[in-house]
Design an enzyme around this catalytic site. Structure first.
Site, short mmCIF file in Angstrom:
data_model
loop_
_atom_site.label_atom_id
_atom_site.label_comp_id
_atom_site.label_asym_id
_atom_site.label_seq_id
_atom_site.Cartn_x
_atom_site.Cartn_y
_atom_site.Cartn_z
N ALA A 195 3.47 -31.47 -27.73
CA ALA A 195 3.44 -31.88 -26.32
C ALA A 195 4.06 -30.81 -25.42
O ALA A 195 3.49 -30.45 -24.39
CB ALA A 195 4.18 -33.22 -26.16
N VAL A 196 5.22 -30.29 -25.81
CA VAL A 196 5.88 -29.28 -24.97
C VAL A 196 5.17 -27.94 -25.11
O VAL A 196 4.96 -27.23 -24.11
CB VAL A 196 7.38 -29.15 -25.34
CG1 VAL A 196 8.02 -27.98 -24.61
CG2 VAL A 196 8.11 -30.45 -25.01
N ARG A 237 -0.46 -26.48 -41.06
CA ARG A 237 -1.48 -27.53 -40.87
C ARG A 237 -2.45 -27.21 -39.75
O ARG A 237 -3.61 -27.59 -39.78
CB ARG A 237 -0.80 -28.87 -40.48
CG ARG A 237 0.02 -29.54 -41.52
CD ARG A 237 0.62 -30.84 -40.95
NE ARG A 237 1.63 -30.61 -39.91
CZ ARG A 237 2.93 -30.40 -40.16
NH1 ARG A 237 3.36 -30.39 -41.39
NH2 ARG A 237 3.80 -30.19 -39.18
N SER A 238 -1.97 -26.53 -38.72
CA SER A 238 -2.78 -26.32 -37.51
C SER A 238 -3.44 -24.95 -37.46
O SER A 238 -4.18 -24.66 -36.50
CB SER A 238 -1.92 -26.48 -36.26
OG SER A 238 -1.25 -27.71 -36.30
N CYS A 273 16.28 -32.44 -21.73
CA CYS A 273 15.44 -32.77 -20.58
C CYS A 273 16.17 -33.62 -19.53
O CYS A 273 16.08 -33.35 -18.32
CB CYS A 273 14.18 -33.47 -21.05
SG CYS A 273 14.49 -34.74 -22.29
N GLN A 328 14.01 -43.06 -19.87
CA GLN A 328 13.35 -41.87 -20.40
C GLN A 328 11.96 -42.17 -20.98
O GLN A 328 11.76 -43.14 -21.70
CB GLN A 328 14.25 -41.21 -21.47
CG GLN A 328 15.52 -40.68 -20.85
CD GLN A 328 16.43 -39.93 -21.84
OE1 GLN A 328 17.64 -40.11 -21.78
NE2 GLN A 328 15.88 -39.10 -22.69
N SER A 338 7.31 -39.07 -23.84
CA SER A 338 7.02 -37.66 -24.15
C SER A 338 8.21 -36.94 -24.76
O SER A 338 8.02 -35.99 -25.52
CB SER A 338 6.58 -36.93 -22.88
OG SER A 338 7.56 -37.08 -21.88
N GLY A 339 9.42 -37.41 -24.46
CA GLY A 339 10.61 -36.77 -25.03
C GLY A 339 10.64 -36.85 -26.54
O GLY A 339 11.34 -36.08 -27.20
N ARG A 347 15.13 -45.54 -23.58
CA ARG A 347 13.70 -45.19 -23.62
C ARG A 347 12.91 -46.31 -22.95
O ARG A 347 13.14 -47.50 -23.23
CB ARG A 347 13.25 -45.04 -25.07
CG ARG A 347 11.85 -44.51 -25.23
CD ARG A 347 11.73 -43.02 -25.01
NE ARG A 347 12.36 -42.29 -26.10
CZ ARG A 347 12.61 -40.97 -26.06
NH1 ARG A 347 12.28 -40.27 -24.98
NH2 ARG A 347 13.20 -40.36 -27.06
N HIS A 362 10.98 -38.66 -16.68
CA HIS A 362 12.25 -39.36 -16.85
C HIS A 362 12.79 -39.75 -15.46
O HIS A 362 12.65 -38.98 -14.50
CB HIS A 362 13.31 -38.45 -17.47
CG HIS A 362 13.12 -38.16 -18.93
ND1 HIS A 362 12.19 -38.75 -19.72
CD2 HIS A 362 13.83 -37.31 -19.74
CE1 HIS A 362 12.30 -38.30 -20.96
NE2 HIS A 362 13.29 -37.41 -21.00
P1 A2P Z 1 1.80 -28.95 -36.00
O1 A2P Z 1 0.95 -29.56 -34.93
O2 A2P Z 1 1.09 -27.91 -36.77
O3 A2P Z 1 2.53 -29.95 -36.83
P2 A2P Z 1 5.75 -32.51 -30.90
O4 A2P Z 1 7.13 -32.24 -30.36
O5 A2P Z 1 4.77 -32.88 -29.85
O6 A2P Z 1 5.78 -33.48 -32.05
O7 A2P Z 1 5.21 -31.11 -31.51
C1 A2P Z 1 5.89 -30.42 -32.52
C2 A2P Z 1 5.31 -29.01 -32.64
O8 A2P Z 1 6.09 -28.30 -33.61
C3 A2P Z 1 3.87 -28.97 -33.13
O9 A2P Z 1 3.22 -27.88 -32.52
C4 A2P Z 1 4.05 -28.73 -34.62
O10 A2P Z 1 2.95 -28.11 -35.22
C5 A2P Z 1 5.20 -27.77 -34.58
N1 A2P Z 1 5.90 -27.69 -35.87
C6 A2P Z 1 6.39 -28.71 -36.60
N2 A2P Z 1 6.97 -28.24 -37.73
C7 A2P Z 1 6.84 -26.89 -37.69
C8 A2P Z 1 7.23 -25.82 -38.55
N3 A2P Z 1 7.89 -26.05 -39.69
N4 A2P Z 1 6.92 -24.55 -38.20
C9 A2P Z 1 6.26 -24.32 -37.05
N5 A2P Z 1 5.87 -25.27 -36.20
C10 A2P Z 1 6.15 -26.54 -36.51
#
Ligand code: A2P
Length: 354
Positions: A23-24, A49-50, A149, A176, A179-180, A255, A262
């Site tokens: 989200a951020v 994963r992404s 935040c 709050q 999104s936090g 929350r 917020h």
């Molecule tokens: P991913 O989408 O691949 O899991 P949010 O705060 O909205 O939950 O987002 C968390 C962000 O941090 C996402 O982009 C997530 O990627 C990323 N993230 C989570 N774990 C890791 C990690 N071990 N290394 C890099 N990025 C990470």
């Protein structure tokens, strides 16, 4: 090594956004694009994963384009090697990722601007809100922390008041947004709301309890004194940012089923008289603040209506007659923007200006 003896930032830095699918992180890319940040290249980093996903990004520093001409970034896995050419690394991937990668980022010569709470209270790590303590950013040793935040919007509001008279005590109650707790938590608010209206069992995964049609007086973990870590963050971070170790801060964090802004009701006690008019004028001329305060018109800021905005909005300003010198006000800001992504990009802009 501090900011003065690190390699100077190029006018067109290579920027990495870590947590780019979150989200951020997504908001950071949007803010870079909207503010015309002069990046020579932007890397979108997330977990394995992404890797390979495309994120639409039409700002400076992208090289990949869709068939229709719009631009995108291809997400890469966040590895220590990914920072080799990076000048500015904007982190919002949770404290564990920040801790794991800090050394690699700093060793590469990049500046890490970290949205997690991992390093905020560490001595030598500036905790920066550009409207409040911009010069602190220039004293970094490779890491600058983006505050909590709720703390950010409160100190934006407190700074102009502190210029009128010393602050003695602040009592804040927060309202709050989801999104936090991240993108999945925002989805959970939507999903639960639909399930609630359909009379279905509720999916509760990201919050401790039902969030749809409810308020949860717990954000982050409980501490030994029965306060929560979110409340502790507001206390200690406020003192650090305002350089006010003696300031008493009492925080209560809740929350509420709002998507991304917020709201906070803030009570301030001063060491000397401050009139409502003087506070009104101070807010009106302070950077980053928009006053929406006219009881006759039922005008005050509301979190459901300010998503996507950049300012800290203030209303309900009034005298508190229960203490010698007191004021109350209400403030609202977009948690993903001023509370996180925008503040981080503003810090990067401060470094570039220097
Ligand atoms: P991913 O989408 O691949 O899991 P949010 O705060 O909205 O939950 O987002 C968390 C962000 O941090 C996402 O982009 C997530 O990627 C990323 N993230 C989570 N774990 C890791 C990690 N071990 N290394 C890099 N990025 C990470």
């Amino acid at each position: 090594m501090n900011a003065h003896n690190r390699k100077p930032l190029p006018a067109h830095p290579v920027v990495a956004v870590v947590g780019a699918t979150g989200a951020v992180g997504r908001e950071m890319l949007l803010v870079l694009e909207q503010r015309g940040f002069p990046a020579s290249r932007v890397l979108a980093l997330a977990s394995a994963r992404s890797a390979g996903q495309h994120i639409t990004y039409n700002g400076a520093g992208t090289t990949a384009h869709y068939n229709d001409g719009g631009a995108y970034l291809e997400v890469q896995e966040t590895t220590p090697e990914a920072f080799a050419d990076v000048d500015i690394a904007l982190f919002s991937a949770g404290g564990a990722a920040s801790e794991r990668l800090r050394e690699a980022v700093v060793a590469s010569g990049a500046v890490m601007i970290d949205n997690s709470s991992a390093f905020r209270m560490e001595e030598g790590v500036p905790l920066v809100v550009p409207e409040v303590n911009p010069r602190a950013a220039l004293e970094h040793h490779g890491v600058i922390a983006n505050p909590n935040c709720s703390t950010i919007q409160m100190v934006v509001a407190l700074a102009p008041l502190a210029a009128l008279a010393p602050l003695k005590r602040v009592v804040v109650s927060t309202y709050q947004a989801a999104s936090g707790a991240g993108a999945a938590a925002m989805d959970e608010l939507y999903t639960q709301t639909r399930e609630f209206l359909d009379g279905q069992p509720l999916t509760i995964e990201r919050f401790a309890h039902q969030i749809a049609f409810n308020c949860i007086p717990q954000i982050d973990i409980f501490l030994d004194d029965a306060s929560t870590k979110e409340e502790w963050k507001m206390v200690v971070e406020t003192k650090k940012i305002l350089s006010a170790p003696e300031l008493e801060v009492c925080a209560n964090c809740v929350r509420v089923p709002v998507l991304r802004c917020h709201a906070e009701m803030v009570n301030v006690e001063f060491a000397a008289p401050v009139s409502v008019d003087a506070a009104h004028e101070a807010f009106a001329s302070a950077p980053g603040i928009v006053l929406q305060d006219d009881p006759a018109q039922k005008l005050y800021p509301m979190p459901g209506l300010l998503a996507g905005t950049d300012a800290t909005y203030i209303g309900r300003l009034r005298h508190d007659p229960t203490v010698p010198y007191g004021l109350n006000f209400w403030c609202v800001a977009d948690q993903l923007r001023k509370g996180a992504a925008l503040n981080a990009v503003q810090i990067a802009e401060l470094l570039l200006a220097e």
